[in-house]
Design a protein around this motif. Sequence first.
Motif, PDB file in Angstrom:
ATOM      1  N   ILE A  82       0.847  -1.193   0.000  1.00 26.41           N
ATOM      2  CA  ILE A  82       0.000   0.000   0.000  1.00 26.41           C
ATOM      3  C   ILE A  82       0.885   1.246   0.000  1.00 26.41           C
ATOM      4  CG2 ILE A  82      -1.699   1.348   1.324  1.00 26.41           C
ATOM      5  CD1 ILE A  82      -2.917  -1.153   0.159  1.00 26.41           C
ATOM      6  N   GLY A  83       0.581   2.169  -0.907  1.00 27.06           N
ATOM      7  CA  GLY A  83       1.327   3.422  -0.990  1.00 27.06           C
ATOM      8  C   GLY A  83       2.623   3.325  -1.757  1.00 27.06           C
ATOM      9  N   THR A  84       2.933   2.146  -2.325  1.00 26.69           N
ATOM     10  CA  THR A  84       4.160   2.009  -3.113  1.00 26.69           C
ATOM     11  C   THR A  84       3.832   2.102  -4.595  1.00 26.69           C
ATOM     12  OG1 THR A  84       4.058  -0.419  -3.274  1.00 26.69           O
ATOM     13  CG2 THR A  84       5.214   0.526  -1.359  1.00 26.69           C
ATOM     14  N   LYS A  85       4.810   2.545  -5.345  1.00 27.09           N
ATOM     15  CA  LYS A  85       4.660   2.665  -6.792  1.00 27.09           C
ATOM     16  C   LYS A  85       4.849   1.287  -7.427  1.00 27.09           C
ATOM     17  CE  LYS A  85       5.834   5.905 -10.409  1.00 27.09           C
ATOM     18  NZ  LYS A  85       4.636   6.645 -10.631  1.00 27.09           N
ATOM     19  N   VAL A  86       4.090   1.017  -8.472  1.00 27.52           N
ATOM     20  CA  VAL A  86       4.223  -0.232  -9.210  1.00 27.52           C
ATOM     21  C   VAL A  86       5.643  -0.319  -9.767  1.00 27.52           C
ATOM     22  CG1 VAL A  86       3.443  -1.495 -11.256  1.00 27.52           C
ATOM     23  CG2 VAL A  86       1.779  -0.326  -9.792  1.00 27.52           C
ATOM     24  N   LYS A  87       6.287  -1.459  -9.550  1.00 27.47           N
ATOM     25  CA  LYS A  87       7.661  -1.656 -10.044  1.00 27.47           C
ATOM     26  C   LYS A  87       7.650  -1.791 -11.565  1.00 27.47           C
ATOM     27  CE  LYS A  87       9.256  -3.907  -5.854  1.00 27.47           C
ATOM     28  NZ  LYS A  87       9.705  -5.163  -5.229  1.00 27.47           N
ATOM     29  N   PRO A  88       8.754  -1.389 -12.211  1.00 28.06           N
ATOM     30  CA  PRO A  88       8.815  -1.473 -13.675  1.00 28.06           C
ATOM     31  C   PRO A  88       8.593  -2.902 -14.182  1.00 28.06           C
ATOM     32  CG  PRO A  88      10.636  -0.179 -12.816  1.00 28.06           C
ATOM     33  CD  PRO A  88       9.962  -0.808 -11.634  1.00 28.06           C
ATOM     34  N   PHE A  89       7.837  -2.998 -15.273  1.00 27.24           N
ATOM     35  CA  PHE A  89       7.632  -4.279 -15.941  1.00 27.24           C
ATOM     36  C   PHE A  89       7.268  -4.024 -17.394  1.00 27.24           C
ATOM     37  CE2 PHE A  89       3.274  -3.186 -14.835  1.00 27.24           C
ATOM     38  CZ  PHE A  89       2.552  -3.606 -15.949  1.00 27.24           C
ATOM     39  N   LYS A  90       7.450  -5.052 -18.206  1.00 22.63           N
ATOM     40  CA  LYS A  90       7.006  -5.033 -19.597  1.00 22.63           C
ATOM     41  C   LYS A  90       6.496  -6.434 -19.894  1.00 22.63           C
ATOM     42  CE  LYS A  90       8.236  -4.092 -24.340  1.00 22.63           C
ATOM     43  NZ  LYS A  90       9.255  -3.685 -25.309  1.00 22.63           N
ATOM     44  N   ALA A  91       5.282  -6.518 -20.452  1.00 25.86           N
ATOM     45  CA  ALA A  91       4.690  -7.825 -20.717  1.00 25.86           C
ATOM     46  C   ALA A  91       3.824  -7.771 -21.973  1.00 25.86           C
ATOM     47  CB  ALA A  91       3.837  -8.249 -19.520  1.00 25.86           C
ATOM     48  N   LYS A  92       3.557  -8.943 -22.497  1.00 31.03           N
ATOM     49  CA  LYS A  92       2.634  -9.103 -23.623  1.00 31.03           C
ATOM     50  C   LYS A  92       1.262  -9.470 -23.061  1.00 31.03           C
ATOM     51  CE  LYS A  92       5.291  -8.872 -27.357  1.00 31.03           C
ATOM     52  NZ  LYS A  92       5.104  -7.793 -28.325  1.00 31.03           N
ATOM     53  N   ALA A  93       0.229  -8.978 -23.720  1.00 31.07           N
ATOM     54  CA  ALA A  93      -1.134  -9.274 -23.308  1.00 31.07           C
ATOM     55  C   ALA A  93      -1.977  -9.561 -24.536  1.00 31.07           C
ATOM     56  CB  ALA A  93      -1.722  -8.093 -22.538  1.00 31.07           C
ATOM     57  N   TYR A  94      -3.069 -10.228 -24.296  1.00 30.84           N
ATOM     58  CA  TYR A  94      -4.060 -10.463 -25.341  1.00 30.84           C
ATOM     59  C   TYR A  94      -5.263  -9.582 -25.035  1.00 30.84           C
ATOM     60  CZ  TYR A  94      -7.495 -12.639 -28.349  1.00 30.84           C
ATOM     61  OH  TYR A  94      -8.461 -12.845 -29.301  1.00 30.84           O
ATOM     62  N   LYS A  95      -5.702  -8.798 -26.041  1.00 30.75           N
ATOM     63  CA  LYS A  95      -6.859  -7.922 -25.856  1.00 30.75           C
ATOM     64  C   LYS A  95      -7.570  -7.723 -27.187  1.00 30.75           C
ATOM     65  CE  LYS A  95      -8.477  -3.495 -24.162  1.00 30.75           C
ATOM     66  NZ  LYS A  95      -8.177  -2.220 -23.555  1.00 30.75           N
ATOM     67  N   ASN A  96      -8.840  -8.080 -27.213  1.00 28.96           N
ATOM     68  CA  ASN A  96      -9.690  -7.834 -28.378  1.00 28.96           C
ATOM     69  C   ASN A  96      -9.071  -8.280 -29.700  1.00 28.96           C
ATOM     70  OD1 ASN A  96     -11.725  -6.745 -26.752  1.00 28.96           O
ATOM     71  ND2 ASN A  96     -10.808  -4.714 -26.829  1.00 28.96           N
ATOM     72  N   GLY A  97      -8.560  -9.502 -29.719  1.00 23.63           N
ATOM     73  CA  GLY A  97      -8.036 -10.072 -30.959  1.00 23.63           C
ATOM     74  C   GLY A  97      -6.626  -9.669 -31.311  1.00 23.63           C
ATOM     75  N   GLU A  98      -5.938  -8.983 -30.409  1.00 21.90           N
ATOM     76  CA  GLU A  98      -4.577  -8.524 -30.698  1.00 21.90           C
ATOM     77  C   GLU A  98      -3.644  -8.831 -29.532  1.00 21.90           C
ATOM     78  OE1 GLU A  98      -5.297  -4.570 -33.419  1.00 21.90           O
ATOM     79  OE2 GLU A  98      -5.079  -4.285 -31.263  1.00 21.90           O
TER      80      GLU A  98
END
Length: 187
Positions: A4-20
Amino acid sequence: MSLIGTKVKPFKAKAYKNGEFIDVTDESLLGQWSVFCFYPADFSFVCPTELEDLQNHYEELKKLGVEVYSISTDTHYTHKGWHDSSETIGKIQYAMIGDPSQTISRNFEVLNEKEGLADRGTFIIDPDGVIQAVEINADGIGRDASTLINKIKAAQYVRNNPGEVCPAKWQEGAETLKPSIDLVGKI
């Protein structure tokens, strides 16, 4: 230590969304409210009921300025396969992030190292990328998106009204509290 109160740590990922297939990073979260919904695995049992419930509330969440991201340690390819083969998952319009490296699950402290799967974790993230709420459930306990909506409304209210807090069971439009020495012992 609490997230709580911490910033999201850096990340890079692939996702599937609406056919792409799309890229999602910690930077993608900035400027909007976000919900991260971690779940153990695709092609499972409780998980599709939760993800469908989120989809059933997705329009309401979008009206609140919230983007939804579901995340498991499966790949984005597996997410597409599940989306294409399940009537329930086929309804999903939000991003389904693949986390096969388990980096994001570790960053959010929901990785079950023994199983290599994420726990059922829900995170509300503000437009600055700061975690405002965390809920983690045991594997057999599904979540309810309607309670998530109330938490988001409270988090947004508190952000927009410094010095005020939302009491238990607060609903939009209800009274809030202004903590001060005058309230001590009177609630």
